[in-house]
Design a protein around this motif. Structure first.
Motif, PDB file in Angstrom:
ATOM      1  N   GLN A   1       0.870  -1.149   0.141  1.00  0.00           N
ATOM      2  CA  GLN A   1      -0.135  -0.041   0.037  1.00  0.00           C
ATOM      3  C   GLN A   1       1.005   1.065   0.011  1.00  0.00           C
ATOM      4  OE1 GLN A   1      -0.460  -1.975   3.202  1.00  0.00           O
ATOM      5  NE2 GLN A   1      -1.312  -3.462   1.832  1.00  0.00           N
ATOM      6  N   ALA A   2       0.301   2.495  -0.395  1.00  0.00           N
ATOM      7  CA  ALA A   2       0.867   3.518  -0.184  1.00  0.00           C
ATOM      8  C   ALA A   2       0.083   4.658   0.404  1.00  0.00           C
ATOM      9  CB  ALA A   2       1.399   4.181  -1.785  1.00  0.00           C
ATOM     10  N   ILE A   3       0.623   5.525   0.888  1.00  0.00           N
ATOM     11  CA  ILE A   3      -0.022   6.781   1.490  1.00  0.00           C
ATOM     12  C   ILE A   3       0.570   7.996   0.954  1.00  0.00           C
ATOM     13  CG2 ILE A   3      -0.107   7.913   3.719  1.00  0.00           C
ATOM     14  CD1 ILE A   3       0.343   5.662   5.204  1.00  0.00           C
ATOM     15  N   VAL A   4      -0.601   8.922   0.489  1.00  0.00           N
ATOM     16  CA  VAL A   4      -0.014  10.051  -0.227  1.00  0.00           C
ATOM     17  C   VAL A   4      -0.788  11.442   0.808  1.00  0.00           C
ATOM     18  CG1 VAL A   4      -0.454  11.556  -2.283  1.00  0.00           C
ATOM     19  CG2 VAL A   4      -0.456   9.042  -2.471  1.00  0.00           C
ATOM     20  N   LEU A   5       0.181  12.115   1.353  1.00  0.00           N
ATOM     21  CA  LEU A   5      -0.409  13.122   2.084  1.00  0.00           C
ATOM     22  C   LEU A   5      -0.290  14.372   1.500  1.00  0.00           C
ATOM     23  CD1 LEU A   5       1.668  12.805   5.505  1.00  0.00           C
ATOM     24  CD2 LEU A   5      -0.587  11.802   4.961  1.00  0.00           C
ATOM     25  N   VAL A   6      -1.481  15.138   1.502  1.00  0.00           N
ATOM     26  CA  VAL A   6      -1.729  16.531   0.539  1.00  0.00           C
ATOM     27  C   VAL A   6      -2.247  17.286   1.574  1.00  0.00           C
ATOM     28  CG1 VAL A   6      -2.015  15.219  -1.564  1.00  0.00           C
ATOM     29  CG2 VAL A   6      -3.932  15.850   0.034  1.00  0.00           C
ATOM     30  N   PRO A   7      -2.226  18.689   1.329  1.00  0.00           N
ATOM     31  CA  PRO A   7      -2.571  19.794   2.350  1.00  0.00           C
ATOM     32  C   PRO A   7      -4.334  19.563   2.273  1.00  0.00           C
ATOM     33  CG  PRO A   7      -1.105  20.796   0.813  1.00  0.00           C
ATOM     34  CD  PRO A   7      -1.329  19.377   0.245  1.00  0.00           C
ATOM     35  N   GLU A   8      -4.788  19.663   3.404  1.00  0.00           N
ATOM     36  CA  GLU A   8      -6.386  19.560   3.606  1.00  0.00           C
ATOM     37  C   GLU A   8      -7.063  20.117   2.551  1.00  0.00           C
ATOM     38  OE1 GLU A   8      -8.086  18.086   6.359  1.00  0.00           O
ATOM     39  OE2 GLU A   8      -9.935  18.355   5.245  1.00  0.00           O
ATOM     40  N   ILE A   9      -6.426  21.433   2.206  1.00  0.00           N
ATOM     41  CA  ILE A   9      -7.155  22.426   1.318  1.00  0.00           C
ATOM     42  C   ILE A   9      -7.119  21.519  -0.227  1.00  0.00           C
ATOM     43  CG2 ILE A   9      -5.313  23.780   0.465  1.00  0.00           C
ATOM     44  CD1 ILE A   9      -7.189  26.307   1.417  1.00  0.00           C
ATOM     45  N   SER A  10      -6.162  21.028  -0.608  1.00  0.00           N
ATOM     46  CA  SER A  10      -6.069  20.183  -1.802  1.00  0.00           C
ATOM     47  C   SER A  10      -6.841  19.009  -2.067  1.00  0.00           C
ATOM     48  CB  SER A  10      -4.729  19.817  -2.444  1.00  0.00           C
ATOM     49  OG  SER A  10      -3.557  20.535  -1.551  1.00  0.00           O
ATOM     50  N   LEU A  11      -7.443  18.472  -0.767  1.00  0.00           N
ATOM     51  CA  LEU A  11      -8.348  17.311  -1.167  1.00  0.00           C
ATOM     52  C   LEU A  11      -9.703  17.658  -1.820  1.00  0.00           C
ATOM     53  CD1 LEU A  11      -7.944  15.632   2.421  1.00  0.00           C
ATOM     54  CD2 LEU A  11      -7.432  14.580   0.281  1.00  0.00           C
ATOM     55  N   THR A  12      -9.497  18.022  -2.931  1.00  0.00           N
ATOM     56  CA  THR A  12     -10.690  18.672  -3.899  1.00  0.00           C
ATOM     57  C   THR A  12     -11.151  17.519  -4.673  1.00  0.00           C
ATOM     58  OG1 THR A  12      -9.043  18.983  -5.497  1.00  0.00           O
ATOM     59  CG2 THR A  12      -9.913  20.937  -4.076  1.00  0.00           C
ATOM     60  N   PRO A  13     -12.379  17.360  -5.161  1.00  0.00           N
ATOM     61  CA  PRO A  13     -12.872  16.361  -6.034  1.00  0.00           C
ATOM     62  C   PRO A  13     -11.939  15.950  -7.354  1.00  0.00           C
ATOM     63  CG  PRO A  13     -14.545  17.422  -5.370  1.00  0.00           C
ATOM     64  CD  PRO A  13     -13.411  18.222  -4.881  1.00  0.00           C
TER      65      PRO A  13
ATOM     66  N   ILE B   1       5.715   6.226   0.762  1.00  0.00           N
ATOM     67  CA  ILE B   1       4.918   7.431   1.333  1.00  0.00           C
ATOM     68  C   ILE B   1       5.097   8.663   0.478  1.00  0.00           C
ATOM     69  CG2 ILE B   1       4.241   8.937   3.335  1.00  0.00           C
ATOM     70  CD1 ILE B   1       5.241   7.008   5.404  1.00  0.00           C
ATOM     71  N   VAL B   2       4.401   9.656   0.151  1.00  0.00           N
ATOM     72  CA  VAL B   2       4.383  10.587  -0.762  1.00  0.00           C
ATOM     73  C   VAL B   2       4.054  11.901   0.114  1.00  0.00           C
ATOM     74  CG1 VAL B   2       3.793  11.819  -2.843  1.00  0.00           C
ATOM     75  CG2 VAL B   2       4.195   9.361  -2.815  1.00  0.00           C
ATOM     76  N   ILE B   3       4.474  12.881   0.108  1.00  0.00           N
ATOM     77  CA  ILE B   3       4.027  14.268   0.643  1.00  0.00           C
ATOM     78  C   ILE B   3       4.206  15.084  -0.313  1.00  0.00           C
ATOM     79  CG2 ILE B   3       4.150  16.087   2.474  1.00  0.00           C
ATOM     80  CD1 ILE B   3       5.385  14.114   4.428  1.00  0.00           C
ATOM     81  N   ASP B   4       2.846  15.688  -0.992  1.00  0.00           N
ATOM     82  CA  ASP B   4       2.707  16.674  -1.925  1.00  0.00           C
ATOM     83  C   ASP B   4       2.831  18.064  -1.264  1.00  0.00           C
ATOM     84  OD1 ASP B   4       2.900  17.450  -4.653  1.00  0.00           O
ATOM     85  OD2 ASP B   4       0.429  17.408  -4.475  1.00  0.00           O
ATOM     86  N   GLU B   5       3.380  18.928  -1.685  1.00  0.00           N
ATOM     87  CA  GLU B   5       3.360  20.381  -1.254  1.00  0.00           C
ATOM     88  C   GLU B   5       3.975  20.217   0.105  1.00  0.00           C
ATOM     89  OE1 GLU B   5       2.312  22.587  -3.261  1.00  0.00           O
ATOM     90  OE2 GLU B   5       0.560  21.854  -4.521  1.00  0.00           O
ATOM     91  N   GLU B   6       5.152  19.692   0.050  1.00  0.00           N
ATOM     92  CA  GLU B   6       5.864  19.454   1.526  1.00  0.00           C
ATOM     93  C   GLU B   6       5.923  20.777   2.251  1.00  0.00           C
ATOM     94  OE1 GLU B   6       9.461  19.533   2.976  1.00  0.00           O
ATOM     95  OE2 GLU B   6       9.707  21.220   1.255  1.00  0.00           O
ATOM     96  N   HIS B   7       6.094  21.750   1.657  1.00  0.00           N
ATOM     97  CA  HIS B   7       6.437  23.068   2.298  1.00  0.00           C
ATOM     98  C   HIS B   7       5.012  23.597   3.026  1.00  0.00           C
ATOM     99  CE1 HIS B   7       4.488  24.135  -1.493  1.00  0.00           C
ATOM    100  NE2 HIS B   7       3.902  25.105  -0.824  1.00  0.00           N
ATOM    101  N   GLU B   8       4.000  23.073   2.739  1.00  0.00           N
ATOM    102  CA  GLU B   8       2.602  23.564   3.325  1.00  0.00           C
ATOM    103  C   GLU B   8       2.730  23.685   5.100  1.00  0.00           C
ATOM    104  OE1 GLU B   8       0.001  24.917   2.792  1.00  0.00           O
ATOM    105  OE2 GLU B   8       0.567  25.236   0.683  1.00  0.00           O
ATOM    106  N   THR B   9       2.241  24.434   5.489  1.00  0.00           N
ATOM    107  CA  THR B   9       2.562  24.373   6.951  1.00  0.00           C
ATOM    108  C   THR B   9       1.379  23.693   7.624  1.00  0.00           C
ATOM    109  OG1 THR B   9       1.168  26.440   6.938  1.00  0.00           O
ATOM    110  CG2 THR B   9       3.532  26.915   7.231  1.00  0.00           C
ATOM    111  N   THR B  10       0.403  23.379   7.005  1.00  0.00           N
ATOM    112  CA  THR B  10      -0.797  22.429   7.570  1.00  0.00           C
ATOM    113  C   THR B  10      -0.128  21.066   7.933  1.00  0.00           C
ATOM    114  OG1 THR B  10      -1.557  21.661   5.416  1.00  0.00           O
ATOM    115  CG2 THR B  10      -2.519  23.667   6.419  1.00  0.00           C
ATOM    116  N   PHE B  11       1.163  20.788   7.523  1.00  0.00           N
ATOM    117  CA  PHE B  11       1.587  19.475   7.748  1.00  0.00           C
ATOM    118  C   PHE B  11       1.963  19.444   9.240  1.00  0.00           C
ATOM    119  CE2 PHE B  11       2.210  18.849   3.369  1.00  0.00           C
ATOM    120  CZ  PHE B  11       1.265  17.978   3.179  1.00  0.00           C
ATOM    121  N   LYS B  12       2.137  20.466   9.870  1.00  0.00           N
ATOM    122  CA  LYS B  12       2.477  20.621  11.361  1.00  0.00           C
ATOM    123  C   LYS B  12       1.187  20.700  12.083  1.00  0.00           C
ATOM    124  CE  LYS B  12       5.128  22.264  14.738  1.00  0.00           C
ATOM    125  NZ  LYS B  12       6.117  21.595  15.492  1.00  0.00           N
ATOM    126  N   GLN B  13       1.146  20.007  12.965  1.00  0.00           N
ATOM    127  CA  GLN B  13      -0.025  19.997  13.969  1.00  0.00           C
ATOM    128  C   GLN B  13       0.161  21.316  14.999  1.00  0.00           C
ATOM    129  OE1 GLN B  13      -2.457  16.814  14.739  1.00  0.00           O
ATOM    130  NE2 GLN B  13      -2.212  16.696  16.806  1.00  0.00           N
TER     131      GLN B  13
END
Ligand code: ADP
Ligand code: ZN
Length: 763
Positions: free
Chosen positions: A277-289, A346-358
């Protein structure tokens, strides 16, 4: 159909070794962590009846402290009886039937506690979704199985006809059956079943069954694209790592539209072909249809984890993922904890986004957690961005990450020219307009040619400053040290920190003069101006005020994509990951809003923002351009951004960071103290600073303590705030310091403390 699904989230780990059990007169000792800021692992005796029920990863109820208050904790292992003389207390009850997390996840969460200076128990409590803990969307139902050996001797049994019918049905079935299923299959009432129960020929068992199913709409499948040479090269590198079972972090620096996502997809293809399996992390705001559809079209089974899932939905996905039924998990930050049984990438797209920090405990960064997980599972991690963080770029330069580059957009589409407009001499801006002369005429030209326009402004509301013309005082929120923003549509002034709202004051609260003024422009005022200047065009505003209803975001973007809107204006909501071929002009209304933030990353954020919004144009056949309004066109960051020169900017900024010894050349940890009494908070943090400095001197640690000082937001939700920073070149030193100091910290009771390792928000 609703197949009953067995609650087999994780195999319970092997029983403790006989040696472990035999030690200390055959007592079994469980290691338990609690959801409290205490970093200790506590030991409890496991009473004999609970032994077969308990495994690491399950919750337990334990008596704690002098009053033996019952707390829920997590069993994280079975310990060797230590040299403690204290009499151990016993576990009171086991909460979960099966472990909630795997052994690997226990290890990962332990690491997080150490890394982010909080407790293991706090981490576990936070990363296991509430819906999983309470098994939302499932319910226990009574099932029946034949008693042992009954089916073999069914012929010899003397039974009434209906009882025999039921028993025969049950023996034929591979699965346990419910009373309803049995009576229906044997067409009889419940009495014969009760008869069988009385004779102990059938045995009741409890099974959990799903009462909830996620509907899945089928999507049209699509074949992978043929990669260009640059893309293929990057894919080959990832393949190499995958095949060697090696961990490495790849930093994929690719301009917007260079085909990064296509590379992720094809790398995942290989992973999925091997049954992983693979995990792709994207900023919440890009979870568009749009994003979701792209993955659904390529893979059989995709789970999307966003923040709006109900508990039942989240639990349902979690189970499918744990059962290995999901190939690709696409999700925001917390999807890094998805319980994939055999993770491959694991892929992190837009890795510079600050939303990856909790921003709440545990204050983790998903990039770091992903890297630790990838290290543990010996798999590659791919970080993608058009504007990587300087931290990541620096690691790549140090050969800690492997740098791959996609320098060109696919099909040689050019990057749009970026033109800066100096607003200092603009007559319209001087008269209080948001659109300067050049901006207005460029919009006109773009619309006349049938193109669409995106206007970006990072401030919501109508006017961000409410101001008294006589005494020059800004009106602040009564709870926060933040000026109130005028929201004309609601006719209220609003605090953007705590959402306090009130009628606009008629008089200045300080000098009591009537005639308050509203200064500056937010998206609402921009909308008004744009509508007035372009009355024949359709305008749509997107910000968190106008997009409150679920789904409104997608509806709005669809309308824009289908040409029902000519001008889209809004906050960062419109800056991310969107692909609109017909956009020929992107306007940045005020590039200075981010630049002047008191933040060491202000330049970096400004560069990222301009690059992101510029990425929204020139994506189709038509060329596009970008106009940036700024009062400081000579700032290096603005000049680099207008040349699309990320590496030039990075070189410039890294030099500056090195001179000032700020990240990535040092590591920071921030302590914030807050409380209702200003003097208590101030005294509290002063005491802490003193203790830290003493401990540093005593152990000769390479740490500098900066402050304490008033936090930039000195008051928030009624709490006074002070902060201090610790800066070091040796990350282990801060941990050593904190371990030495934190157990003996003396703080007034009403003062709360929070510690943030690698803080991104310094306000
Ligand atoms: P990024 O993630 O870097 O912004 P995408 O993967 O979204 O880039 O690609 C941008 C556009 O180019 C998309 O519409 C995508 O379908 C298309 N594209 C990507 N790779 C190729 C390729 N090898 N051949 C043709 N089109 C491609
Ligand atoms: Zn407030």
């Amino acid at each position: 159909m609703n197949q009953p699904r067995q609650q087999q989230l994780f195999e319970p780990p092997p029983e403790p070794t006989p040696w472990e059990r035999a030690a200390e007169s055959d007592q079994l000792i469980a290691e338990v962590v609690l959801n409290r800021p205490l970093t200790e692992v506590y030991h409890y005796l496991v009473p004999d009846p609970l032994r077969p029920l308990l495994a690491p990863g399950q919750r337990v109820k334990v008596p704690f402290g002098r009053g033996n208050k019952l707390l829920t904790g997590y069993c994280v292992g079975f310990g060797k009886p230590g040299a403690t003389n204290r009499r151990l207390k016993s576990i009171e009850a086991v909460v979960d039937r099966m472990p909630l997390v795997s052994a690997e996840m226990l290890e990962l969460t332990r690491w997080m506690g150490e890394r982010y200076l909080c407790s293991w128990g706090q981490v576990l409590e936070s990363v296991i979704p509430a819906g999983v803990k309470k098994q939302a969307g499932t319910r226990e139902i009574l099932h029946f199985i034949p008693a042992e050996g009954v089916c073999e001797r069914i012929g010899e049994l003397k039974l009434p006809r209906k009882q025999r019918a039921i028993l025969e049905e049950l023996c034929r079935s591979d699965e346990p059956m419910t009373a309803d299923e049995l009576t229906a299959a044997a067409s009889c009432g419940t009495a014969p079943l009760q008869g069988l129960r009385d004779k102990q020929l059938v045995q009741p068992i409890r099974r959990r069954q799903e009462t909830f199913q996620v509907e899945r709409t089928p999507v049209e499948r699509q074949a992978d694209l043929t990669l260009n040479a640059e893309q293929q090269q990057v894919l080959n590198e990832i393949h190499g790592l995958l095949r060697n079972g090696q961990h490495e972090t790849i930093l994929l620096h690719g301009v917007t539209g260079s085909g990064k996502t296509e590379v992720y997809i094809q790398a995942i293809r290989e992973v999925v072909d091997y049954g992983r399996q693979a995990i792709v992390l994207v900023p919440e705001i890009s979870l568009t249809p749009q994003t979701i559809r792209r993955f659904r079209r390529r893979f059989e089974s995709v789970a999307v984890l966003h923040s709006h899932l109900s508990d039942a939905e989240r639990h349902w996905h979690w189970q499918r993922i744990a059962a290995g039924e999901v190939q690709v998990v696409v999700g925001a930050r917390s999807a890094v904890f998805a319980p994939t049984p055999h993770l491959g990438l694991i892929v992190i797209d837009e890795e510079h986004e600050t939303t990856f920090k909790q921003q709440t405990t545990p204050r983790y960064h998903a990039r770091e957690v992903a890297q630790q997980r990838a290290r543990q599972e010996k798999i590659p991690l791919v970080l993608g961005s058009a504007t990587p963080t300087l931290e990541s770029l620096w690691k790549a330069k140090q050969k800690e990450y492997h740098l791959c580059t996609l320098a060109k957009r696919v099909e040689q589409r050019p990057l749009p020219p970026v033109v800066t407009v100096d607003t200092r001499n603009d007559p319209k801006i001087a008269r209080g307009h948001s659109l300067g002369r050049a901006m207005e005429s460029s919009i006109r030209v773009a619309l006349k040619d049938g193109g669409q326009v995106i206007l970006f402004l990072n401030i919501r509301g109508f006017s961000p400053v409410l101001w008294c013309a006589r005494c020059a005082a800004g009106v602040k929120c009564p709870e926060c040290d933040i000026t109130l923003t005028w929201h004309k549509d609601r006719r209220k002034v609003v605090c953007h920190s705590c959402e306090y709202e009130a009628d606009p004051p008629k008089r200045c609260p300080i000098c009591e003069m009537p005639g308050m003024r509203f200064l500056g422009a937010g998206t609402q005022r921009l909308e008004e101006e744009v509508r007035a200047k372009f009355p024949d065009h359709r305008v749509l505003r997107m910000d968190s005020d106008s997009m409150k209803k679920p789904g409104s975001h997608d509806t709005a973007l669809d309308a824009f994509r289908h040409g029902q809107v000519d001008i889209l204006l809004g906050t960062q909501m419109i800056a991310k990951g969107l692909d609109f071929p017909n956009v020929t002009l992107v306007g940045v209304i005020d590039a200075d809003t981010l630049l002047h933030q008191p933040d060491l990353r202000a330049s970096e954020r400004t560069f990222q923002l301009i690059a992101q919004v510029a990425g929204r144009t020139g994506r189709g056949e038509r060329a596009g351009r970008v106009l940036v309004q700024t009062g400081c066109p000579d700032e290096p960051v603005i000049r680099f951004a207008s040349r699309h020169d990320y590496l030039g900017f990075a070189r410039h900024e890294l030099k500056h960071r090195k001179d000032s010894m700020t990240p990535p050349f040092s590591q920071l940890a921030r302590i914030v103290a807050r409380g209702e009494s200003e003097s208590a908070v101030k005294a509290g943090i002063r005491g802490i600073a003193e203790q830290l400095r003493e401990a540093i001197a005593k152990a000769n640690l390479p740490i500098r303590v900066i402050g304490p000082a008033l936090a930039p937001i000195a008051r928030l939700r009624g709490m006074h705030r002070f902060h201090l920073l610790m800066s070091t070149t040796d990350p282990a030193a801060i941990r050593a310091l904190w371990l030495a100091v934190s157990p003996n910290l003396e703080l007034p009771r009403e003062v709360e403390l929070m510690i943030d390792v690698d803080p991104l928000d310094m306000r």
